[in-house]
Motif scaffolding. Structure first.
Motif, mmCIF file in Angstrom:
data_model
loop_
_atom_site.group_PDB
_atom_site.id
_atom_site.type_symbol
_atom_site.label_atom_id
_atom_site.label_comp_id
_atom_site.label_asym_id
_atom_site.label_seq_id
_atom_site.Cartn_x
_atom_site.Cartn_y
_atom_site.Cartn_z
ATOM 1 N N ASP A 1 4.098 5.746 -5.399
ATOM 2 C CA ASP A 1 4.101 5.795 -6.861
ATOM 3 C C ASP A 1 3.116 6.841 -7.367
ATOM 4 O OD1 ASP A 1 6.013 3.839 -6.986
ATOM 5 O OD2 ASP A 1 4.618 2.220 -7.519
ATOM 6 N N THR A 2 1.940 6.905 -6.754
ATOM 7 C CA THR A 2 0.922 7.884 -7.141
ATOM 8 C C THR A 2 1.416 9.296 -6.882
ATOM 9 O OG1 THR A 2 -0.827 6.315 -6.621
ATOM 10 C CG2 THR A 2 -1.461 8.617 -6.776
ATOM 11 N N LEU A 3 2.027 9.512 -5.715
ATOM 12 C CA LEU A 3 2.549 10.837 -5.393
ATOM 13 C C LEU A 3 3.659 11.238 -6.351
ATOM 14 C CD1 LEU A 3 2.664 10.693 -1.494
ATOM 15 C CD2 LEU A 3 1.055 11.961 -2.921
ATOM 16 N N ALA A 4 4.522 10.302 -6.703
ATOM 17 C CA ALA A 4 5.622 10.596 -7.632
ATOM 18 C C ALA A 4 5.080 10.969 -9.006
ATOM 19 C CB ALA A 4 6.562 9.403 -7.741
ATOM 20 N N SER B 1 0.832 -1.207 0.000
ATOM 21 C CA SER B 1 0.000 0.000 0.000
ATOM 22 C C SER B 1 0.865 1.255 0.000
ATOM 23 C CB SER B 1 -0.915 0.009 1.222
ATOM 24 O OG SER B 1 -1.824 -1.058 1.168
ATOM 25 N N ALA B 2 1.900 1.255 0.805
ATOM 26 C CA ALA B 2 2.797 2.415 0.853
ATOM 27 C C ALA B 2 3.485 2.613 -0.490
ATOM 28 C CB ALA B 2 3.828 2.241 1.959
ATOM 29 N N SER B 3 3.871 1.536 -1.129
ATOM 30 C CA SER B 3 4.537 1.623 -2.429
ATOM 31 C C SER B 3 3.598 2.228 -3.469
ATOM 32 C CB SER B 3 4.992 0.237 -2.873
ATOM 33 O OG SER B 3 5.513 0.279 -4.163
ATOM 34 N N ARG B 4 2.340 1.772 -3.469
ATOM 35 C CA ARG B 4 1.366 2.326 -4.421
ATOM 36 C C ARG B 4 1.128 3.806 -4.154
ATOM 37 N NH1 ARG B 4 -2.261 -2.588 -3.393
ATOM 38 N NH2 ARG B 4 -1.379 -4.112 -4.807
#
Length: 122
Positions: free
Chosen positions: A84-87, A78-81
């Protein structure tokens, strides 16, 4: 290796020991303890290993260890997703902010009034 495969291998090994108490003499099965160790050792993310080893409850059952590892892995996914969205959002903001002033004016002119003369040829 999955937990099912580990359990299958452990059943072949027959992790049992005779109770050291003189009056008992029963066989004690320590397969779950071995499976917990193998599961934590085989976890790919070293952060999860450290979280488990630093947890105050070191006497977790096999089911508790499975839930612990699954929860940590789900949290990491979840943190990775989220990251990725923020990036992606930050990257699109940078691209928008670096667009040339000509393109910005052209876009603005098209949005405000489409009946005016062409911004390219006048």
């Amino acid at each position: 290796m999955t937990t099912v495969k580990l359990a299958g291998q452990a059943s072949v090994c027959k992790f049992t020991i005779q109770c050291p108490h003189e009056l008992c003499g029963r066989d004690v099965n320590y397969t779950d303890a071995i499976l917990c160790d193998a599961l934590i050792r085989g976890t790919a993310a070293s952060g999860i290993q450290l979280d488990f080893l630093s947890d105050k409850n070191q006497d977790m059952s096999l089911e508790d260890v499975l839930q612990f590892v699954e929860a940590k892995e789900a949290g990491k996914r979840s943190a990775s997703r989220l990251l990725d969205t923020l990036a992606t959002d930050v990257t699109s903001d940078i691209v928008d902010s670096t667009a040339s002033s000509y393109k910005k004016k052209h876009r603005l002119a098209l949005q405000t009034d489409k009946k005016e003369t062409c911004t390219y040829c006048g």
